[in-house]
Design a protein around this motif. Structure first.
Motif, PDB file in Angstrom:
ATOM      1  N   SER A 100       0.822  -1.206   0.000  1.00  0.00           N
ATOM      2  CA  SER A 100       0.000   0.000   0.000  1.00  0.00           C
ATOM      3  C   SER A 100       0.854   1.253   0.000  1.00  0.00           C
ATOM      4  O   SER A 100       0.583   2.218  -0.729  1.00  0.00           O
ATOM      5  N   LEU A 103       2.389   1.725  -3.469  1.00  0.00           N
ATOM      6  CA  LEU A 103       1.410   2.234  -4.425  1.00  0.00           C
ATOM      7  C   LEU A 103       1.111   3.708  -4.196  1.00  0.00           C
ATOM      8  O   LEU A 103       0.896   4.462  -5.142  1.00  0.00           O
ATOM      9  N   ASP A 104       1.102   4.126  -2.946  1.00  0.00           N
ATOM     10  CA  ASP A 104       0.876   5.535  -2.635  1.00  0.00           C
ATOM     11  C   ASP A 104       2.060   6.398  -3.059  1.00  0.00           C
ATOM     12  O   ASP A 104       1.880   7.495  -3.602  1.00  0.00           O
ATOM     13  N   GLU A 106       4.800   5.511  -5.164  1.00  0.00           N
ATOM     14  CA  GLU A 106       5.266   5.364  -6.547  1.00  0.00           C
ATOM     15  C   GLU A 106       4.309   4.481  -7.336  1.00  0.00           C
ATOM     16  O   GLU A 106       4.645   3.361  -7.727  1.00  0.00           O
ATOM     17  N   PRO A 107       3.109   4.969  -7.603  1.00  0.00           N
ATOM     18  CA  PRO A 107       2.122   4.106  -8.276  1.00  0.00           C
ATOM     19  C   PRO A 107       2.561   3.640  -9.656  1.00  0.00           C
ATOM     20  O   PRO A 107       2.400   2.464 -10.006  1.00  0.00           O
ATOM     21  N   GLU A 108       3.123   4.533 -10.457  1.00  0.00           N
ATOM     22  CA  GLU A 108       3.511   4.148 -11.813  1.00  0.00           C
ATOM     23  C   GLU A 108       4.688   3.184 -11.797  1.00  0.00           C
ATOM     24  O   GLU A 108       4.738   2.233 -12.585  1.00  0.00           O
ATOM     25  N   THR A 110       5.411   1.080  -9.456  1.00  0.00           N
ATOM     26  CA  THR A 110       4.916  -0.213  -8.983  1.00  0.00           C
ATOM     27  C   THR A 110       4.219  -0.964 -10.097  1.00  0.00           C
ATOM     28  O   THR A 110       4.407  -2.185 -10.260  1.00  0.00           O
ATOM     29  N   ARG A 111       3.437  -0.261 -10.894  1.00  0.00           N
ATOM     30  CA  ARG A 111       2.738  -0.901 -12.010  1.00  0.00           C
ATOM     31  C   ARG A 111       3.717  -1.346 -13.090  1.00  0.00           C
ATOM     32  O   ARG A 111       3.574  -2.431 -13.670  1.00  0.00           O
ATOM     33  N   THR A 170       0.339 -10.898  -7.751  1.00  0.00           N
ATOM     34  CA  THR A 170       0.851  -9.711  -8.425  1.00  0.00           C
ATOM     35  C   THR A 170       0.945  -9.946  -9.926  1.00  0.00           C
ATOM     36  O   THR A 170       0.628  -9.054 -10.727  1.00  0.00           O
ATOM     37  N   ARG A 178      -3.760  -4.418 -14.563  1.00  0.00           N
ATOM     38  CA  ARG A 178      -3.442  -3.639 -13.361  1.00  0.00           C
ATOM     39  C   ARG A 178      -4.547  -2.656 -12.996  1.00  0.00           C
ATOM     40  O   ARG A 178      -4.300  -1.607 -12.411  1.00  0.00           O
ATOM     41  N   ASP A 181      -7.651  -3.409  -7.572  1.00  0.00           N
ATOM     42  CA  ASP A 181      -6.905  -2.942  -6.407  1.00  0.00           C
ATOM     43  C   ASP A 181      -5.952  -4.052  -5.962  1.00  0.00           C
ATOM     44  O   ASP A 181      -6.392  -5.126  -5.529  1.00  0.00           O
TER      45      ASP A 181
END
Length: 203
Positions: A100, A103-104, A106-108, A110-111, A170, A178, A181
């Motif tokens: 979590s 994702l908060d 570095e969301p991009e 992480t994806r 994942t 992606r 959630d």
């Protein structure tokens, strides 16, 4: 000037900045041009360091994507969980918190990391190695909490099973766009490990 107690030294802070710059450059190149374009030389130029510096910090290029210096924090948080808590619930709590936070923050990134994990064989192979290393560290903490030896078969199997399941969740997330959630998927994964796989009645 003396360093503030508890604060990283100036040298360590410089190392952290360099590692962060290398990571940012790598993600930017990989996102815009693809993983094959993220050579050591290209990363070095984008991060404004020498290729030898990149190689010194990350001898294996894939580790720029897969290592984040969070293992020690993960272990500390696992050790801080309530005494007597079910080991699976303890792992659920610390891993979901870490994901979590990623994702908060570095969301991009992480994806992108998840996408490359399923698309690039070298990244996937290296992930297996880094996961095993993390698993050995977690086994030590879980052994302490359960009164076992880190080398016990049960501890190793349990830790490997949980990390393997979370990695598969994942991968599922990445393979399906992606859009879901990820934290919820990982939570559902732990529920599956707890409940097993019940048979469905055929129509």
């Amino acid at each position: 000037m003396a360093e503030t107690p508890g604060r990283p030294s100036l040298r360590e802070r410089k190392k952290q900045k360099t590692r962060a710059a290398i990571r940012r450059a790598t993600y930017r190149i990989a996102a815009e041009q693809g993983w094959e374009a993220a050579t050591t030389e290209a990363i070095a130029a984008a991060a404004e360091v020498s290729p030898s510096t990149v190689a010194r910090y990350f001898p294996v290029r894939e580790d720029i994507l897969l290592t984040d210096d969070q293992d020690e924090l993960l272990i500390a948080r696992l050790r801080a969980r309530p005494a007597g808590e079910d080991p699976l619930d303890s792992l659920r709590a610390v891993v979901l918190d870490a994901v979590s936070a990623a994702l908060d923050a570095e969301p991009e990134a992480t994806r992108l990391r998840a996408r490359l994990m399923v698309e690039i064989p070298a990244v996937r192979a290296r992930l297996t190695e880094t996961t095993a290393r993390t698993g050995r560290l977690l086994s030590g903490a879980l052994a302490e909490r359960t009164g076992r030896s880190p080398g016990d078969l049960e501890v190793r199997v349990f830790t490997a099973a949980v990390l393997g399941a979370l990695r598969e969740a994942t991968a599922h997330w990445a393979e399906h766009g992606r859009g879901d959630d990820l934290v919820s998927l990982l939570d559902r994964t732990v529920d599956t490990l707890k409940a097993g796989l019940p048979l469905r009645t055929r129509p």
